[in-house]
Design an enzyme around this catalytic site. Structure first.
Site, PDB file in Angstrom:
ATOM      1  N   ASP A   1       0.866  -1.173   0.000  1.00 37.51           N
ATOM      2  CA  ASP A   1       0.000   0.000   0.000  1.00 37.51           C
ATOM      3  C   ASP A   1       0.911   1.235   0.000  1.00 37.51           C
ATOM      4  O   ASP A   1       2.138   1.114  -0.164  1.00 37.51           O
ATOM      5  CB  ASP A   1      -1.000  -0.027   1.175  1.00 37.51           C
ATOM      6  CG  ASP A   1      -0.335   0.169   2.532  1.00 37.51           C
ATOM      7  OD1 ASP A   1       0.909   0.254   2.602  1.00 37.51           O
ATOM      8  OD2 ASP A   1      -1.072   0.255   3.536  1.00 37.51           O
ATOM      9  N   HIS A   2       0.325   2.413   0.210  1.00 39.47           N
ATOM     10  CA  HIS A   2       1.126   3.653   0.179  1.00 39.47           C
ATOM     11  C   HIS A   2       2.192   3.664   1.265  1.00 39.47           C
ATOM     12  O   HIS A   2       3.289   4.175   1.070  1.00 39.47           O
ATOM     13  CB  HIS A   2       0.203   4.875   0.330  1.00 39.47           C
ATOM     14  CG  HIS A   2      -0.662   4.805   1.554  1.00 39.47           C
ATOM     15  ND1 HIS A   2      -1.712   3.919   1.648  1.00 39.47           N
ATOM     16  CD2 HIS A   2      -0.613   5.480   2.734  1.00 39.47           C
ATOM     17  CE1 HIS A   2      -2.285   4.060   2.834  1.00 39.47           C
ATOM     18  NE2 HIS A   2      -1.630   4.998   3.521  1.00 39.47           N
TER      19      HIS A   2
ATOM     20  N   THR B   1       2.658  -1.407   9.159  1.00 42.91           N
ATOM     21  CA  THR B   1       3.061  -2.323  10.239  1.00 42.91           C
ATOM     22  C   THR B   1       3.253  -3.752   9.752  1.00 42.91           C
ATOM     23  O   THR B   1       3.819  -4.578  10.466  1.00 42.91           O
ATOM     24  CB  THR B   1       1.945  -2.382  11.306  1.00 42.91           C
ATOM     25  OG1 THR B   1       0.743  -2.838  10.661  1.00 42.91           O
ATOM     26  CG2 THR B   1       1.717  -1.021  11.947  1.00 42.91           C
TER      27      THR B   1
ATOM     28  N   HIS C   1       9.754 -24.181   7.894  1.00 40.28           N
ATOM     29  CA  HIS C   1       8.816 -24.851   8.799  1.00 40.28           C
ATOM     30  C   HIS C   1       7.351 -24.633   8.443  1.00 40.28           C
ATOM     31  O   HIS C   1       6.533 -25.522   8.653  1.00 40.28           O
ATOM     32  CB  HIS C   1       9.040 -24.377  10.243  1.00 40.28           C
ATOM     33  CG  HIS C   1      10.336 -24.847  10.830  1.00 40.28           C
ATOM     34  ND1 HIS C   1      10.634 -24.744  12.167  1.00 40.28           N
ATOM     35  CD2 HIS C   1      11.428 -25.425  10.246  1.00 40.28           C
ATOM     36  CE1 HIS C   1      11.856 -25.242  12.395  1.00 40.28           C
ATOM     37  NE2 HIS C   1      12.360 -25.649  11.240  1.00 40.28           N
TER      38      HIS C   1
ATOM     39  N   CYS D   1       3.062  -3.233   4.111  1.00 39.93           N
ATOM     40  CA  CYS D   1       2.247  -2.082   4.509  1.00 39.93           C
ATOM     41  C   CYS D   1       2.983  -1.405   5.653  1.00 39.93           C
ATOM     42  O   CYS D   1       4.169  -1.698   5.876  1.00 39.93           O
ATOM     43  CB  CYS D   1       0.805  -2.496   4.855  1.00 39.93           C
ATOM     44  SG  CYS D   1       0.611  -3.562   6.281  1.00 39.93           S
TER      45      CYS D   1
ATOM     46  N   ARG E   1       7.932 -33.503   9.407  1.00 40.31           N
ATOM     47  CA  ARG E   1       7.012 -33.237  10.528  1.00 40.31           C
ATOM     48  C   ARG E   1       6.239 -31.931  10.350  1.00 40.31           C
ATOM     49  O   ARG E   1       5.146 -31.770  10.894  1.00 40.31           O
ATOM     50  CB  ARG E   1       7.772 -33.222  11.859  1.00 40.31           C
ATOM     51  CG  ARG E   1       8.717 -32.050  12.033  1.00 40.31           C
ATOM     52  CD  ARG E   1       9.567 -32.191  13.284  1.00 40.31           C
ATOM     53  NE  ARG E   1      10.325 -31.001  13.604  1.00 40.31           N
ATOM     54  CZ  ARG E   1      11.471 -30.644  13.017  1.00 40.31           C
ATOM     55  NH1 ARG E   1      11.965 -31.392  12.036  1.00 40.31           N
ATOM     56  NH2 ARG E   1      12.108 -29.553  13.384  1.00 40.31           N
ATOM     57  N   HIS E   2       6.791 -31.033   9.566  1.00 41.72           N
ATOM     58  CA  HIS E   2       6.116 -29.743   9.379  1.00 41.72           C
ATOM     59  C   HIS E   2       4.879 -29.864   8.490  1.00 41.72           C
ATOM     60  O   HIS E   2       3.933 -29.090   8.636  1.00 41.72           O
ATOM     61  CB  HIS E   2       7.093 -28.726   8.783  1.00 41.72           C
ATOM     62  CG  HIS E   2       8.320 -28.558   9.622  1.00 41.72           C
ATOM     63  ND1 HIS E   2       8.271 -28.087  10.911  1.00 41.72           N
ATOM     64  CD2 HIS E   2       9.628 -28.843   9.363  1.00 41.72           C
ATOM     65  CE1 HIS E   2       9.494 -28.062  11.414  1.00 41.72           C
ATOM     66  NE2 HIS E   2      10.333 -28.524  10.501  1.00 41.72           N
TER      67      HIS E   2
HETATM   68  C1  RB5 Z   1      -1.758   2.861   6.411  1.00 37.42           C
HETATM   69  O1  RB5 Z   1      -1.740   4.106   7.002  1.00 37.42           O
HETATM   70  C2  RB5 Z   1      -1.574   1.771   7.446  1.00 37.42           C
HETATM   71  O2  RB5 Z   1      -2.655   1.706   8.290  1.00 37.42           O
HETATM   72  C3  RB5 Z   1      -1.356   0.428   6.764  1.00 37.42           C
HETATM   73  O3  RB5 Z   1      -0.246   0.519   5.938  1.00 37.42           O
HETATM   74  C4  RB5 Z   1      -1.065  -0.762   7.630  1.00 37.42           C
HETATM   75  O4  RB5 Z   1      -0.059  -0.493   8.571  1.00 37.42           O
HETATM   76  C5  RB5 Z   1      -2.203  -1.479   8.186  1.00 37.42           C
HETATM   77  O5  RB5 Z   1      -2.063  -2.536   8.806  1.00 37.42           O
END
Ligand code: RB5
Length: 144
Positions: A16-17, A71, A102, A69, A136-137
């Site tokens: 994403d951005h 996070t 794994h 993204c 096993r995995h």
């Molecule tokens: C975008 O601002 C942010 O929310 C997205 O990239 C992401 O971190 C969501 O999980």
């Protein structure tokens, strides 16, 4: 010249951005990756790009995907809703190796706003250079 077999593997990348800057750096470095967007810092919705990438990974046997993204959590949640997708959120190369060996992960997810470029490159290299160990995995994956 040594040809790494993984150079032949189809590898899709999308963000994403919030992951766009990191995606651009990775795409410049690993020029064989197939870029599915987004193509700017303009705000977009991460599920649209998770959808696009997971469709390609499921349609191309043996291919891998990289999603980024801010996070990494939104992309992970969205990607893992798709049957046949095993996506892992990673911030170090050892975990990137282990999710292939794994968990037979077929999608690597990176937190673009919380990683240095060099660490992200190391994670990507480790992910694409590792193979599933089965044994096993496999039985554990079959239980999911
Ligand atoms: C975008 O601002 C942010 O929310 C997205 O990239 C992401 O971190 C969501 O999980």
């Amino acid at each position: 010249m040594i040809i790494n077999t993984n150079m032949k593997k189809k590898i899709f990348i999308a963000s994403d951005h919030a992951g766009f800057d990191m995606k651009s750096k990775l795409h410049n470095h690993f020029s064989n990756f197939i870029d599915l967007g987004t193509n700017s810092n303009h705000s977009v919705d991460y599920p649209d790009f998770a959808e696009k990438l997971t469709k390609e990974v499921l349609d191309h046997d043996g291919s891998l995907g990289i999603l980024i993204c801010g996070t990494g959590v939104g992309m992970s949640i969205a990607a893992n809703r798709k049957k046949g997708i095993r996506a892992g959120l990673v911030n170090n190369p050892e975990i990137a190796r282990l999710i292939r060996q794994h968990n037979n992960a077929n999608v690597l997810v990176l937190p673009g706003r919380f990683m240095e470029e060099k660490d992200a490159m190391d994670c990507v290299e480790s992910f694409i250079d590792s193979e599933f160990e089965a044994g096993r995995h496999q039985k554990r994956i079959d239980k999911i």
